[in-house]
Design a protein around this motif. Sequence first.
Motif, mmCIF file in Angstrom:
data_model
loop_
_atom_site.group_PDB
_atom_site.id
_atom_site.type_symbol
_atom_site.label_atom_id
_atom_site.label_comp_id
_atom_site.label_asym_id
_atom_site.label_seq_id
_atom_site.Cartn_x
_atom_site.Cartn_y
_atom_site.Cartn_z
ATOM 1 N N ASP A 6 -2.863 -4.829 -3.516
ATOM 2 C CA ASP A 6 -2.956 -4.596 -2.071
ATOM 3 C C ASP A 6 -4.044 -3.589 -1.688
ATOM 4 O O ASP A 6 -4.196 -3.272 -0.521
ATOM 5 N N LEU A 7 -4.741 -3.062 -2.676
ATOM 6 C CA LEU A 7 -5.813 -2.103 -2.362
ATOM 7 C C LEU A 7 -7.116 -2.545 -3.016
ATOM 8 O O LEU A 7 -7.127 -2.925 -4.186
ATOM 9 N N VAL A 60 6.200 0.926 4.813
ATOM 10 C CA VAL A 60 5.365 1.114 3.618
ATOM 11 C C VAL A 60 6.062 2.013 2.600
ATOM 12 O O VAL A 60 6.233 1.637 1.433
ATOM 13 N N CYS A 61 6.529 3.188 3.047
ATOM 14 C CA CYS A 61 7.099 4.115 2.049
ATOM 15 C C CYS A 61 8.543 3.770 1.698
ATOM 16 O O CYS A 61 9.104 4.341 0.768
ATOM 17 N N LEU A 62 9.123 2.811 2.438
ATOM 18 C CA LEU A 62 10.439 2.317 2.039
ATOM 19 C C LEU A 62 10.318 0.996 1.278
ATOM 20 O O LEU A 62 11.323 0.388 0.928
ATOM 21 N N ALA A 63 9.088 0.550 1.074
ATOM 22 C CA ALA A 63 8.831 -0.621 0.234
ATOM 23 C C ALA A 63 9.378 -1.914 0.810
ATOM 24 O O ALA A 63 9.902 -2.761 0.087
ATOM 25 N N HIS A 64 9.273 -2.074 2.118
ATOM 26 C CA HIS A 64 9.658 -3.374 2.675
ATOM 27 C C HIS A 64 8.635 -4.418 2.237
ATOM 28 O O HIS A 64 7.443 -4.117 2.166
ATOM 29 N N PRO A 65 9.122 -5.622 1.960
ATOM 30 C CA PRO A 65 8.182 -6.661 1.496
ATOM 31 C C PRO A 65 7.088 -6.904 2.541
ATOM 32 O O PRO A 65 7.370 -6.926 3.735
ATOM 33 N N GLY A 66 5.874 -7.027 2.054
ATOM 34 C CA GLY A 66 4.775 -7.363 2.946
ATOM 35 C C GLY A 66 4.111 -6.176 3.612
ATOM 36 O O GLY A 66 3.067 -6.329 4.235
ATOM 37 N N ALA A 67 4.696 -4.968 3.498
ATOM 38 C CA ALA A 67 4.063 -3.789 4.105
ATOM 39 C C ALA A 67 2.866 -3.375 3.244
ATOM 40 O O ALA A 67 2.962 -3.322 2.018
ATOM 41 N N LYS A 99 9.953 0.899 -4.505
ATOM 42 C CA LYS A 99 9.093 -0.235 -4.870
ATOM 43 C C LYS A 99 9.316 -0.656 -6.319
ATOM 44 O O LYS A 99 8.900 -1.723 -6.722
ATOM 45 N N ALA A 100 9.933 0.220 -7.101
ATOM 46 C CA ALA A 100 10.064 0.033 -8.544
ATOM 47 C C ALA A 100 8.695 0.104 -9.235
ATOM 48 O O ALA A 100 8.514 -0.358 -10.354
ATOM 49 N N TYR A 101 7.733 0.653 -8.529
ATOM 50 C CA TYR A 101 6.470 1.048 -9.169
ATOM 51 C C TYR A 101 5.877 2.179 -8.341
ATOM 52 O O TYR A 101 6.159 2.315 -7.148
ATOM 53 N N GLN A 102 5.099 2.995 -9.023
ATOM 54 C CA GLN A 102 4.398 4.077 -8.355
ATOM 55 C C GLN A 102 2.935 3.679 -8.290
ATOM 56 O O GLN A 102 2.402 3.151 -9.273
ATOM 57 N N ILE A 103 2.290 3.892 -7.140
ATOM 58 C CA ILE A 103 0.853 3.646 -7.107
ATOM 59 C C ILE A 103 0.187 4.904 -7.655
ATOM 60 O O ILE A 103 0.383 6.008 -7.149
#
Length: 484
Positions: free
Chosen positions: A284-285, A41-48, A89-93
């Motif tokens: 995703d949220l 999740v915090c490394l931004a793997h696709p699908g996490a 992720k190239a974006y910040q939540i």
Amino acid sequence: MSAWEPVIGLEMHVELDTRTKMFCGCAVTKGDDPNSHTCPVCLAHPGALPVVNQRAIEYAARIALALHCTVQPRNIFHRKNYFYPDLPKAYQISQYDEPLATEGWFDYWVDGETLRCRINRVHMEEDAAKLIHAGGDAGRIAGSDYSMVDFNRGGTPLVEIVTEPDIPSPEAARELLQQLRNLVVELGVSECNMEEGQIRWDANVSVRPEGSTGLGTRTELKNMNSFRYLQQALDAEIPRQIEVLEAGGTIALETLHFDPGTGTTTPLRSKEEAHDYRYFPEPDLVPLVIDPVWVEGLRATQPELPAARVQRFTGQYGLSRADAVVLGSSASMAGFYEEVVAAGAAAKPAANWTMGEYLAHLNAAGLEAGHGHVTAERLAKLVKLVEGGTVSTSSGKEVFALMIEERAEPEAVVEKHGLGQISDAPELETAVARVIAGNPAQVEQYRGGKQQVLGFLVGQVMKATGGRANPQLVNELLRAALDG
Ligand code: ADP
Ligand code: MG
Ligand code: ZN
């Protein structure tokens, strides 16, 4: 020449001391090996998929409640898109138009006066990873040979507090930030460690003709992390803006960099060219629905905060507002003072000694309240000795200094150094007689009706006894000797 007044607004970022990150179960730590707390999740793997950390929401809501904000029942997380090497992720939540909390206020003290700053919003986001610039002139981004990324920090819960442009001076801005930091520390939601960069802030500033209500064009000072530099930067930027305006120019909406070395501000980038972050709701949220009953539970379990404590001190101990601010606005000072009182010292003299000798000692030794070399119990004993007349006020100060030097109880110091107050009439009569004999001119003036001279003569007796004489008694004895 017309007069100008500055208008300042602040945005403060606080990393929360939750156990885990904002959207994953990785530990939030300091000082561990780089990249040892990461996951898909915090490394931004696709699908996490991210999952909201409830503790982070609680901590942020506690900050919001302390700032009298309304915690919104419906929260939306947005993606704030931009590319940077510390953001995989190239974006910040983050949050955008439906933030956690809105419209509050913060009361703070400047020079004994209470100022109110409106709070625009308190919202949640995640921190970026940490870039470490190395090799070459590593102190400057452009000067280093390469950069490394530590993803441990990536995804740490971050709260952003945004004020309205209500702050009237650089000094007030510094005070507000320091007091806001105190508040957050007291809430127990972040240590706000400055060296670790746990709090950072941006300052926005504009000027306007004094007394007007509109707002001028602002500039922004980014990512400051020293209270002193903040004040210095604003002290430099405000006259620069005034000079531009008085020369008929206009202020450009831009982000500035402050160089503490030269004491000047220089443009970093223009706000007009600032990124369009392409905010959109995080798919995703789901919207975060906050139960008002839960919020009320938080409100009921908030610790006592500085403003309330200052208020309580004025009532409970009969202190002036200014004294209550000195003693009540930080937990450590307040705790110490209340211990002195609990140990039996009367509230007002306890306040005077704590704000006077004790605070001076802390400042001189660079220590925090409660960590000085005089315990609250010992200070209480000293206060009682002075109040009870065993030690004069001026000797009391000497006793205090010796208590620190010798790490000793006040009674022991008084005994060892013979600092007890002389309240024995025969013993003082000798000194009184000597002062009368030694100051014939003043004695004549007094007898001629100039009553004020008595103060001088009392002072001479005090001096002759090394400050140990009971001033009340000296007064009486002098009068008797002179009038008799
Ligand atoms: P942005 O979207 O560019 O961050 P905001 O409206 O969120 O702008 O404001 C950011 C900060 O700037 C706030 O703290 C606000 O109080 C402050 N601010 C806005 N306008 C001014 C102004 N004219 N002068 C000083 N501060 C301002
Ligand atoms: Mg902003
Ligand atoms: Zn993780």
